[in-house]
Scaffold this motif. Structure first.
Motif, PDB file in Angstrom:
ATOM      1  N   CYS A   1      10.638  15.088   8.691  1.00 25.89           N
ATOM      2  CA  CYS A   1      11.439  14.064   8.036  1.00 25.89           C
ATOM      3  C   CYS A   1      12.755  14.903   7.566  1.00 25.89           C
ATOM      4  CB  CYS A   1      10.616  13.271   7.325  1.00 25.89           C
ATOM      5  SG  CYS A   1      10.658  13.465   5.440  1.00 25.89           S
TER       6      CYS A   1
ATOM      7  N   HIS B   1      10.270   9.458   4.346  1.00 29.44           N
ATOM      8  CA  HIS B   1       9.095  10.288   4.417  1.00 29.44           C
ATOM      9  C   HIS B   1       7.953   9.560   5.096  1.00 29.44           C
ATOM     10  CE1 HIS B   1       5.814  13.320   4.118  1.00 29.44           C
ATOM     11  NE2 HIS B   1       5.343  12.475   3.830  1.00 29.44           N
TER      12      HIS B   1
ATOM     13  N   CYS C   1      11.811  16.356   3.977  1.00 33.38           N
ATOM     14  CA  CYS C   1      10.948  17.650   3.821  1.00 33.38           C
ATOM     15  C   CYS C   1      11.579  18.883   4.529  1.00 33.38           C
ATOM     16  CB  CYS C   1       9.777  17.136   4.451  1.00 33.38           C
ATOM     17  SG  CYS C   1       8.837  15.817   3.518  1.00 33.38           S
TER      18      CYS C   1
HETATM   19 ZN   LIG Z   1       8.650  14.077   5.089  1.00 25.76          ZN
END
Ligand SMILES: [Zn+2]
Ligand SMILES: [Zn+2]
Lengths: 476, 303
Positions: B210, B246, B213
């Motif tokens: 995502c 996320h 991240c």
């Molecule tokens: Zn993520």
């Protein structure tokens, strides 16, 4: 590469400020046009301009990717007090931000995930700051964190600046943050302490901050702080010009600075004087302010969007949708409003620069016209704001609740009113979104919080001045 | 209408409630519901149904709700103005009574709507009962119509429901739990407000693709750390936004992996890996899940 396509930098960028044009009237320099450049991270700020204000390291309601994609501003003011709270149960832990790994770039940027090309300005306190009952001491400022008042030794602040590596840092100033003017006795003390602290700041040792230093100028008369200001002018502008700029807590001192301390003229001037309306911005620019940190953009109001606005929010969404989001307390409403408000303010400043480029007279004429067209005080906003949090303000005795209850009565039964209080199992939620953070419920507003919730449209060019759609919310 | 249940009065005509906007009395009929959805123009439209909590002991009322939902479906079909371009989904009711559910399936399938939703679940019933209802319905539903289980969002529920033959889901949970500071990960739900994340400078979930991240040096990525989410969890909306990004990514990726596994004919292995990540000891698998999965030939304990 970051999401804005720049290399991750691990040191603050060197700064240069160029005065492109400065009008001279009655022998003094007034409104000016300039360019602030941070080498290394390719950030150029044409001045007059503004920086956004962050809360706890974020531009409120805007994720870091959207800061790059949709905000026109390329810098923001951050307050150290937003990062160094001591939670009661973990009172001995050191603030996590100081341990940000170097792999993330400049630590302040790395911790907050702000793009490395986004200019960070670090000060000790939020703007506007909550006055501390205890006041400052000779070696420390009182700060207000999300877990309460704390003492921040000026040496610790200096160390923090060197660790966090903001692009621009403002040394500590002995400020009262109160609504009243300090007595002359207090004012003398303020100047003495701030002078001591600037000496401490520039002591040559291994923790001397590498950030560009914007020295604070106190909100007291020139005559009360002239010794301090002379030190800035004489000691700190000479060899390799260690002072990079001035941070003004009151712009009205500029004529005195121009008159007495010409050495300081080439320095960029950042106003932290929290101009409550666009009129104040224009006035400060005509005095010679180059940069602003503007508290009033962080907004929530459902005032109608400006016609023909080209911002992301206005080109992708109808006003009615934003209106709906705001009344439904959907976070996206605040995000869109924030993007719009930044676009409007950026356009306002672009118009100012354009007019200044024509001539100082054109600017003054446009300013007078703006004054005639716009209300000096702006109507109260009607929109719902996110829930105010404890670190936004401090309650005073006998004041009403700062936050309205989440929902009114909805159904026939009393218990229906509890709709908003559901989902207990998940714990507290964010600002007015789903739940209520009970701890903060009873706090109410005091102090001088003034927020313009919606801003002017259009530009202040020679010919056109847009319609006003500004609204001010003045609490108390 | 399950979310407004306590605030509404239901008659054969429709649902009466007070406007949350101005408190004025409102009547939502099947016809009005269709006209609203026609003017919104959604690709998928849901019929107006009469829903009880599945745990209601009132069999008579449950039957009334199921039969009324069938009658309301008929009224919705008549009132639907754009059947050529908007797809009406019926909503199967009948509580936890499998016979009633089957009866509702037969009645509604006969109405031949483009899609079929299974409704009334996720209201606090036992997970075993929940799985039995989904299985009883999917068994009777035609192969070539999308099956949509309403209000389902926990990752385990999604995976088990896919195993039981469901295709689509919707749920507020991934985003709501984000607003409460929770990150959904392959290792379970992590409450980012916990002190242990204050100095955790890793991504919300290792290996997640995502925008939060992935490291900041990748295109379109932010390099958000757990420490930063922790710093603002329940304080600034930005943390809620980041966890929302996320969590939604996680759910979509989970379904993407499920589709990939089905196409590759490796679905049982996918299910085993999913549960293994959540319960690394391989002992504390929830019995409702092992039972439901075994009923469709997936053995979580198989090495
Ligand atoms: Zn993520
Ligand atoms: Zn706009």
């Amino acid at each position: 590469m970051t999401n804005d396509g720049h290399e991750l930098a691990d040191e603050p960028a060197a700064m240069t400020f160029e005065l492109l044009k400065a009008a001279v009237r009655d022998g003094t320099t007034v409104a000016r046009l300039g360019r602030l450049a941070l080498t290394g991270c390719k950030s150029v700020v044409d001045t007059p301009n503004y920086f956004g204000l962050t809360s706890r390291g974020v531009v409120p309601h805007v994720t870091p990717d959207n800061v790059s994609k949709h905000l026109q501003t390329n810098g923001a003011y951050l307050a150290l007090e937003d990062f160094i709270e001591r939670p009661q149960q973990y009172s001995t832990r050191s603030p996590p931000i100081y341990e940000t790994p170097s792999a993330l770039g400049k630590p302040l940027h790395g911790f907050t995930a702000l793009p490395s090309s986004f200019i960070t300005v670090l000060g000790a306190r939020r703007l506007p700051a909550v006055p501390a009952p205890a006041g400052n001491t000779n070696h420390a400022v009182s700060i207000f964190t999300s877990t309460g008042f704390q003492v921040l030794p000026t040496k610790d602040y200096r160390n923090a600046v060197q660790v966090l590596k903001p692009d621009i840092a403002i040394p500590p100033a002995d400020l009262t943050h109160g609504p009243t003017t300090p007595t002359s006795k207090r004012a003398v003390k303020m100047a003495e302490r701030t002078d001591d602290w600037i000496k401490e700041w520039f002591v040559d040792d291994d923790t001397t901050p590498t950030a560009s230093t914007f020295a604070p100028v106190l909100p007291i008369p020139y005559s009360m702080q002239w010794e301090y200001l002379e030190r800035l002018s004489e000691d700190l502008t000479t060899d390799n010009r260690r002072l990079a700029g001035l941070a003004l807590y009151d712009a009205d001192i500029i004529p005195d600075l121009n008159h007495h301390l010409p050495n300081l003229l080439p320095l960029p001037r950042l106003s932290l004087a929290a101009p409550p309306t666009p009129h104040h911005i224009l006035r400060q620019i005509s005095l010679g302010v180059d940069l602003f940190a503007l508290p009033f953009i962080n907004a929530t109001d459902l005032s109608p969007f400006v016609q023909n606005c080209t911002c992301y929010a206005c080109t992708r969404h109808h006003r009615a949708f934003v209106h709906h989001l705001l009344s439904a307390h959907e976070m996206l409403g605040w995000t869109l409003l924030q993007l719009h408000n930044h676009a409007v303010v950026a356009a306002f400043f672009a118009g100012i620069r354009q007019t200044l480029a024509v001539s100082d007279d054109a600017f003054e004429a446009a300013r007078a016209q703006f004054h005639a067209v716009y209300e000096p005080e702006l109507p109260a906003g009607t929109g719902e704001r996110p829930r105010a949090r404890g670190y936004h303000f401090k309650s005073g005795a006998g004041e009403g609740k700062r936050n309205k209850p989440g929902w009114g009565k909805l159904g026939e039964e009393e218990e229906a009113a509890a709709v908003a209080g559901k989902a207990k199992g998940d714990g507290a939620a964010v600002d007015g979104v789903d739940g209520v953070d009970g701890k903060l419920q009873d706090l109410s507003l005091s102090g001088e919080e003034v927020k313009i919730e919606f801003l002017i449209s259009g530009t202040v060019t020679g010919e056109t001045i847009g319609v006003t759609e500004a609204a001010v919310e003045k609490d108390r | 209408m399950v979310s407004l249940l306590k605030l509404a009065t239901i008659t054969e005509e429709g649902v009466r409630f007070l406007s949350p906007h101005d408190g004025s009395p409102m009547l939502l009929t099947p016809e009005h519901s269709m006209s609203l959805q026609n003017s919104i123009g959604s690709d998928i439209m849901m019929q107006l149904d009469d829903v009880l909590v599945t745990t209601s002991p009132d069999i008579v009322r449950m039957r009334e709700a199921m039969e009324r939902s069938v009658r309301w479906l008929d009224r919705c079909i008549v009132a639907h103005k754009n059947p050529d371009r908007q797809n009406l989904f019926c909503i199967i009711q009948g509580g936890l009574d499998l016979e009633m559910r089957r009866e509702c399936c037969r009645e509604m399938v006969a109405r031949d709507t483009p899609g079929i939703a299974i409704g009334g679940l996720s209201g606090g019933e036992a997970k075993d009962d929940f799985c039995r209802v989904v299985a009883a319905c999917t068994e009777l539903l035609p192969e070539l119509k999308p099956r949509y289980v309403m209000g389902i969002g926990y990752p385990e529920d999604l995976v088990v429901c896919v195993a039981l033959g469901a295709d689509m889901f919707d749920c507020v949970w991934p985003t709501r739990t984000a607003r409460f500071g929770n990150a959904v990960t392959k290792d379970g739900v992590l409450n980012m407000k916990r002190e242990k994340y204050a100095k955790d400078f890793g991504p919300i979930e290792d290996g997640c693709g995502c925008p939060c991240c992935r490291p900041a040096d990748q295109e379109g990525a932010m390099g958000i750390t757990r420490a930063f989410v922790h710093h603002n969890a329940a304080k600034e909306t930005v943390s809620a936004h980041l966890l929302t990004i996320h969590n939604v990514w996680y759910q979509l990726e989970l379904m993407r992996q499920a589709r990939k596994a089905i196409i590759a004919d490796e679905f049982p292995a996918f299910v085993r890996e999913f549960f293994n990540n959540l319960y690394p000891d391989r002992v504390s698998y929830p019995s409702w899940a092992t039972t439901a999965l075994r009923s469709v030939g997936i053995d979580l304990f198989k090495p």
